[in-house]
Design a protein around this motif. Sequence first.
Motif, short mmCIF file in Angstrom:
data_model
loop_
_atom_site.label_atom_id
_atom_site.label_comp_id
_atom_site.label_asym_id
_atom_site.label_seq_id
_atom_site.Cartn_x
_atom_site.Cartn_y
_atom_site.Cartn_z
N ARG A 176 0.83 -1.21 0.00
CA ARG A 176 0.00 0.00 0.00
C ARG A 176 0.86 1.25 0.00
NH1 ARG A 176 -2.89 1.06 -2.23
NH2 ARG A 176 -4.38 -0.56 -1.70
N LEU A 177 2.01 1.17 0.71
CA LEU A 177 2.82 2.37 0.91
C LEU A 177 4.30 1.99 0.96
CD1 LEU A 177 2.38 5.45 1.71
CD2 LEU A 177 2.60 4.69 4.09
N ILE A 178 5.12 2.89 0.42
CA ILE A 178 6.58 2.75 0.54
C ILE A 178 7.06 4.03 1.23
CG2 ILE A 178 8.76 2.50 -0.70
CD1 ILE A 178 7.09 1.31 -3.05
N ILE A 179 7.80 3.87 2.33
CA ILE A 179 8.29 5.06 3.04
C ILE A 179 9.75 5.30 2.68
CG2 ILE A 179 8.63 6.18 5.27
CD1 ILE A 179 6.38 4.51 6.41
N ILE A 180 10.02 6.49 2.15
CA ILE A 180 11.41 6.84 1.87
C ILE A 180 11.78 8.08 2.69
CG2 ILE A 180 11.33 5.79 -0.42
CD1 ILE A 180 11.28 8.62 -1.61
N ASN A 181 13.07 8.27 2.87
CA ASN A 181 13.55 9.36 3.73
C ASN A 181 14.88 9.88 3.18
OD1 ASN A 181 15.21 9.28 6.97
ND2 ASN A 181 14.24 11.01 5.97
N SER A 182 14.78 11.05 2.56
CA SER A 182 15.99 11.69 2.02
C SER A 182 15.90 13.18 2.28
CB SER A 182 16.10 11.42 0.53
OG SER A 182 17.19 12.14 -0.03
N PRO A 183 16.98 13.77 2.77
CA PRO A 183 18.20 13.22 3.35
C PRO A 183 17.88 12.27 4.51
CG PRO A 183 18.46 15.58 2.99
CD PRO A 183 17.03 15.26 2.72
N HIS A 184 18.68 11.24 4.59
CA HIS A 184 18.34 10.10 5.44
C HIS A 184 18.90 10.20 6.87
CE1 HIS A 184 18.87 5.75 6.70
NE2 HIS A 184 17.58 5.83 6.49
N TYR A 216 14.85 16.90 6.58
CA TYR A 216 16.21 17.49 6.51
C TYR A 216 16.49 18.11 5.15
CZ TYR A 216 16.50 14.85 10.81
OH TYR A 216 16.25 14.38 12.07
N GLU A 217 15.42 18.50 4.43
CA GLU A 217 15.57 18.97 3.04
C GLU A 217 16.56 20.13 2.87
OE1 GLU A 217 12.05 21.04 1.42
OE2 GLU A 217 11.33 21.31 3.46
N LEU A 235 5.88 10.35 -9.29
CA LEU A 235 5.87 10.05 -7.85
C LEU A 235 4.99 11.04 -7.08
CD1 LEU A 235 9.61 9.10 -7.22
CD2 LEU A 235 7.66 7.55 -7.40
N ALA A 236 5.10 12.32 -7.44
CA ALA A 236 4.33 13.35 -6.72
C ALA A 236 2.83 13.03 -6.77
CB ALA A 236 4.61 14.72 -7.29
N SER A 237 2.38 12.44 -7.85
CA SER A 237 0.95 12.18 -8.00
C SER A 237 0.46 11.05 -7.10
CB SER A 237 0.62 11.84 -9.46
OG SER A 237 1.21 10.60 -9.78
N ARG A 238 1.39 10.40 -6.39
CA ARG A 238 0.98 9.33 -5.46
C ARG A 238 1.69 9.45 -4.11
NH1 ARG A 238 1.80 3.85 -7.63
NH2 ARG A 238 1.32 4.57 -9.74
N SER A 239 2.15 10.64 -3.77
CA SER A 239 2.99 10.77 -2.56
C SER A 239 2.49 11.78 -1.54
CB SER A 239 4.41 11.20 -2.96
OG SER A 239 5.03 10.24 -3.77
N PHE A 240 2.78 11.43 -0.29
CA PHE A 240 2.71 12.40 0.81
C PHE A 240 4.13 12.93 1.03
CE2 PHE A 240 -0.53 9.20 1.97
CZ PHE A 240 -1.64 10.00 2.22
N LEU A 241 4.28 14.24 1.03
CA LEU A 241 5.58 14.85 1.31
C LEU A 241 5.51 15.44 2.72
CD1 LEU A 241 7.20 17.59 -1.01
CD2 LEU A 241 7.48 17.50 1.45
N VAL A 242 6.46 15.06 3.57
CA VAL A 242 6.44 15.54 4.97
C VAL A 242 7.66 16.43 5.21
CG1 VAL A 242 6.49 14.86 7.40
CG2 VAL A 242 5.35 13.39 5.72
N SER A 243 7.45 17.60 5.81
CA SER A 243 8.60 18.41 6.22
C SER A 243 8.34 19.07 7.58
CB SER A 243 8.95 19.46 5.16
OG SER A 243 10.24 19.97 5.44
N CYS A 326 29.14 12.20 5.41
CA CYS A 326 28.00 12.98 5.90
C CYS A 326 27.65 14.04 4.86
CB CYS A 326 28.31 13.61 7.25
SG CYS A 326 26.99 14.70 7.79
N PRO A 327 27.01 13.63 3.76
CA PRO A 327 26.66 14.59 2.71
C PRO A 327 25.44 15.43 3.06
CG PRO A 327 25.93 12.38 2.10
CD PRO A 327 26.66 12.24 3.40
N ALA A 328 24.73 15.09 4.13
CA ALA A 328 23.48 15.79 4.45
C ALA A 328 23.05 15.47 5.88
CB ALA A 328 22.40 15.35 3.47
N THR A 329 21.98 16.14 6.33
CA THR A 329 21.42 16.06 7.70
C THR A 329 22.37 16.69 8.70
OG1 THR A 329 22.33 13.93 8.53
CG2 THR A 329 20.27 13.84 7.21
#
Length: 400
Positions: A176-184, A216-217, A235-243, A326-329
């Motif tokens: 149903r859902l795939i959770i991704i996290n970038s910057p991780h 951590y955008e 992807l945007a058409s099927r995604s929740f974006l959290v910040s 440590c390229p991010a976060t």
Amino acid sequence: MDHKQPSTPDFPSRLPKVGTTIFTVMSALAAKYQAINLGQGFPDFPCDRALINKVNEAMLADLNQYPPMIGVANLRTGIAKKIGKLYGKHYNPDTEITITAGGTQGILTAILSCVGPNDEVIILEPAYDSYRPSIELAGGKAIALALQVRRDEKNQVSSYEIPWEALAKTINKKTRLIIINSPHNPTGMVWQKTDLDRLADLVKDGDALILSDEVYEHMVYDGMQHHSIASNPLLASRSFLVSSFGKTYHVTGWKVGYVAAPAALMKEFRKVHQFNVFTVNTPMQYGLAQYLDEERRYLDLPSFYQSKRDFFQAGLKKTRFKLLPCPATYFQCVDYSRLDIPEAKLTEDQFCAWLTTEKGVAAIPVSAFYEDAVESGVIRFCFAKQESTLTTGLERLQAL
Ligand code: GLN
């Protein structure tokens, strides 16, 4: 007469395996032993007075009653403008953006709004510790795939990569859902544009939705770019974006964030949101709406945190830890398994407890980001700290 004390009936726990989160546990231990707290991710420096003034002004202007359920209009409009400019997608602020009580509430609410019994949700471990319990509260099943760990010639961890083959095999009709996290969090790994394209290719023929945790955008370094889910139309058409504003403006205690999603997803999200928090505190939203106007306040963040990272890394290079990229976060991971001390053999949990209580520096075991505590000899430090805090922490680490 019966003198038996009334007792609470037994009932089955909804989350039998869950204890207190590692971030709270380590902060409490750091406080108890007066250790330098490089564990839980939060800044120890003040936020901008201008932001506080704007919130104050809102309070004094009597903006203290319930705001609209979906959030203050100007704040939603500001967010839409920002996402449009940075990632090239326009979200309708009235139907596609909701203000949340921080990123974590946004994540739980998104999951509750689309995951039901027997639905599978794919997470990539190491994974932020709220994902799995949130999935389980929804009745769903978390399917954890491990990021591929690359090791050097001494068998120490050098980097993490997306497990594409496993992901391709795992996605199925029940996903149903795939959770991704970038910057991780915790590895700092950043998804590239090609990674988003590849994910789009994997999901395009099915019904899986995406939850993209991008709190951590604005902390991406060395001239690299953050590639938001919003920048990929499929992807945007099927995604929740959290910040999260807590992360971006150094106000983690305010607990204000947002979720953007296409109207069809946002409609369901709001049904849950209204009976979960209903609304998010009003003066903070008015203050943030004004503060958001000035772009440099988030555009300057990479250089602000990059210099903290560089300072912290320069100090860590004088220790015997192995630094991971440590390229991010605002997290720096290190491998301690080759330190020339008996404690190098401890589990990550034990090592962090020892480091806190005996050496006065708190860190987070990366094993806490795995369901089955995978031990790789890696711990996470947070460098969102004043130079004086980092200096004292580094002196203690250099003495190891
Ligand atoms: N996201 C922060 C971290 O990883 C902590 C958030 C929390 O404590 N719940 O350290």
